[in-house]
Enzyme design. Structure first.
Site, PDB file in Angstrom:
ATOM      1  N   ASP A 188       0.911  -1.075  -0.299  1.00 32.76           N
ATOM      2  CA  ASP A 188       0.065   0.220   0.103  1.00 32.76           C
ATOM      3  C   ASP A 188       0.715   1.641   0.005  1.00 32.76           C
ATOM      4  O   ASP A 188       2.394   0.676   0.154  1.00 32.76           O
ATOM      5  CB  ASP A 188      -1.026   0.073   1.339  1.00 32.76           C
ATOM      6  CG  ASP A 188      -1.731   1.233   1.331  1.00 32.76           C
ATOM      7  OD1 ASP A 188      -2.542   1.303   0.553  1.00 32.76           O
ATOM      8  OD2 ASP A 188      -1.940   1.471   2.693  1.00 32.76           O
ATOM      9  N   ASP A 200      -1.963  -0.292   6.127  1.00 32.39           N
ATOM     10  CA  ASP A 200      -2.237   0.056   6.997  1.00 32.39           C
ATOM     11  C   ASP A 200      -3.535   0.197   7.649  1.00 32.39           C
ATOM     12  O   ASP A 200      -3.412   0.476   8.904  1.00 32.39           O
ATOM     13  CB  ASP A 200      -1.249   1.187   6.651  1.00 32.39           C
ATOM     14  CG  ASP A 200      -2.174   2.388   6.608  1.00 32.39           C
ATOM     15  OD1 ASP A 200      -3.066   2.709   6.527  1.00 32.39           O
ATOM     16  OD2 ASP A 200      -2.292   2.255   5.584  1.00 32.39           O
ATOM     17  N   ASP A 210       0.006   5.372   1.065  1.00 30.89           N
ATOM     18  CA  ASP A 210      -0.204   6.260   2.366  1.00 30.89           C
ATOM     19  C   ASP A 210      -0.430   5.257   3.853  1.00 30.89           C
ATOM     20  O   ASP A 210      -0.464   4.304   3.974  1.00 30.89           O
ATOM     21  CB  ASP A 210      -1.773   6.758   2.361  1.00 30.89           C
ATOM     22  CG  ASP A 210      -1.997   7.341   0.869  1.00 30.89           C
ATOM     23  OD1 ASP A 210      -1.354   8.778   0.691  1.00 30.89           O
ATOM     24  OD2 ASP A 210      -2.137   6.891  -0.003  1.00 30.89           O
TER      25      ASP A 210
END
Length: 358
Positions: free
Chosen positions: A16, A311, A18
């Site tokens: 991922d 996250d 961000d």
């Protein structure tokens, strides 16, 4: 699920973007996100201007895993069995007696859907990522304001959703719309942390060792480009074999191929849908099934082993594991804030009484 796996055994390593490869300066970005939502509510929806004033430590109210009970205006922290551990009405903490009176000792009524894939309904909202988490404080302050005016019905949620959509819609970056994207564009160093050289070296080592590297983000391609150029450098595309933006996770993993095809990009504009994914490159939207077909071709294996770093439990970890059977690595920024210390034998307090963060 296996308890252990080795990155060395993985054929494909995905990330991922961000809050995973790209770390943010959280105090600054949280304030920006809060301001972007609050400004919209005040200027577009007529909410109290006091919402724009923020005490320095008030953002401490926000923590991942909060659930907003929209109908009651309450914020809940749930135990593993679904009972309510802590709660606040607006920003005001509820006493154990108030929690008991409101929720009892039983499992919270929406717990089964919260603990599955559904986290956004008209009845509750689960906060599990930093892009909407500051909105929890804003919603709590709106509840406080409504209570002051003796309004018994909490009907602010539709306005909050409008604020989120206004600031984060796909065209917002290009149009300089809202507060969030224009500010990050103009002051990237204030909000973004550059990727350490050790991480960049590690990415290159994996690629040189023959592993396929993926970037799969729900951010649109223009924002992805800004982030990657700032944190990885202008040669960021060389780190990855496949880049997928606007992936619309968790649907990327959970939806069938005919619902969301891959699209090519020209000048950050999505083009016609592709029937299949035939070669490495930069794509938009898509789905994990067609991606996996390409990975099988690229590796020459019927069942290549994939690992994905992310996250968000809701958008990254659970769906990648549950629907695609990928290995997953959960990036939990909060661990950096809680420096683990080992108590010495000389300390008088017993170990079981320690460990607020245990």
């Amino acid at each position: 699920m296996q308890q252990h796996f080795s990155l060395a055994d993985c054929d494909v390593v995905g990330f991922d973007l961000d809050h995973t490869l790209c770390r943010y300066h959280l105090p600054q970005s949280a304030r920006l996100i809060y301001d972007s939502f609050a400004r919209y509510l005040v200027t577009e929806k007529g909410y109290d201007e006091d919402l724009l004033i923020l005490a320095p430590d008030s953002l401490d109210f926000c923590c991942k895993g909060l659930v907003l009970d929209i109908e009651e205006g309450n914020f809940l922290k749930l135990a593993e069995d679904g009972t309510v551990l802590r709660a606040s009405h607006g920003t005001k903490s509820m006493t154990p007696e108030e929690i008991l009176e409101t929720y009892g000792r039983r499992e919270w009524k929406h717990f089964n859907t919260v603990s599955g894939m559904v986290s956004r309904t008209a009845k509750y909202y689960l906060y599990d990522n930093y892009f909407d988490l500051p909105g929890a404080l804003l919603c709590a302050r709106v509840v406080d304001s409504l209570d002051q005016h003796d309004q018994k019905k909490y009907d602010f949620w539709k306005d909050m959703v409008a604020a989120i959509q206004h600031n984060y819609k796909i065209s917002a970056f290009k149009e300089d719309c809202g507060t969030y994207f224009p500010e990050v564009k103009n002051h990237p160093d204030k909000y973004l942390q550059r990727c350490p050289e050790s991480v960049k070296k590690w990415l290159k080592q994996m690629k040189n060792a023959g592993k396929i590297l993926l970037l799969i983000t729900s951010s649109h391609s223009d924002y992805c480009r800004l982030l990657c150029e700032h944190v990885l450098g202008h040669d960021f595309e060389e780190y990855f074999d496949i880049l997928i933006t606007n992936a619309l996770k968790p649907g990327f993993f959970s939806h069938t191929p005919n619902q969301r095809p891959f699209r090519t990009l020209e000048n950050d504009e999505e083009q016609d849908a592709l029937l299949s994914l035939d070669k490495p490159g930069w794509y938009s939207q898509g789905n994990a099934i067609q991606l996996f077909d390409l990975l099988k071709k690229m590796t020459g294996k019927l069942d290549p082993k994939v690992v994905y770093f992310g996250d968000s439990m809701h958008s990254d970890i659970f769906p990648a594991r549950h629907y695609s059977n990928w290995e997953t690595v959960f990036i939990l920024e909060e661990l950096l804030g809680d420096k683990v210390t080992v108590p010495t034998k000389a300390e008088s307090e017993p170990l079981e009484k320690k460990g607020k963060y245990e």
